[in-house]
Write a protein that holds these residues in place. Structure first.
Motif: not given
Length: 122
Positions: A85-90, A41-43, A72-75
């Motif tokens: 908020t970026i959901s990604y594949d680690p 999560r970024l500001r 990227i799974k979801e932004i």
């Protein structure tokens, strides 16, 4: 310092290649609020709002393009509080590299890893 307009014009899903200068956007306009592997999560800074208001950029188009990257799974962008908020594949991108990109470090390495991922899907 990267111009927000640059990344919008350079991203083409048909011929996508990430340059280290493209990744400067994260460090220039965002700071990390919270990060767990697979979700960051970024500001957004006020500089981003000013950049978007002073150009013909369409942030939704940019987010749509970025969300099509395989890692990227979801932004989600919360306009009210200015967070991204970026959901990604680690498994595709190490969490430490995501943090490096957000902090403007090791951008050559991060771009290289992302470009290798993109080669695999072309």
């Amino acid at each position: 310092m990267s111009n927000f307009m640059d990344i919008n014009s350079q991203i083409s899903l048909n011929n996508l290649e990430i340059k280290p200068s493209d990744l400067e956007l994260l460090g220039d306009y965002f700071s990390i609020i919270h990060h767990t592997p697979g979700r960051i999560r970024l500001r957004a800074s006020l500089k981003l709002k000013n950049a978007a208001q002073n150009s013909d950029i369409n942030p939704k188009d940019l987010m749509d393009k970025l969300s099509q990257l395989p890692l990227i799974k979801e932004i989600k962008f919360n306009k009210l509080i200015g967070s991204l908020t970026i959901s990604y594949d680690p498994k595709l991108l190490e969490p430490s590299l995501f943090e490096d990109a957000a902090n403007g470090r090791n951008l050559d390495k991060v771009a290289s890893v992302i470009n290798e991922i993109l080669k695999d899907i072309k």
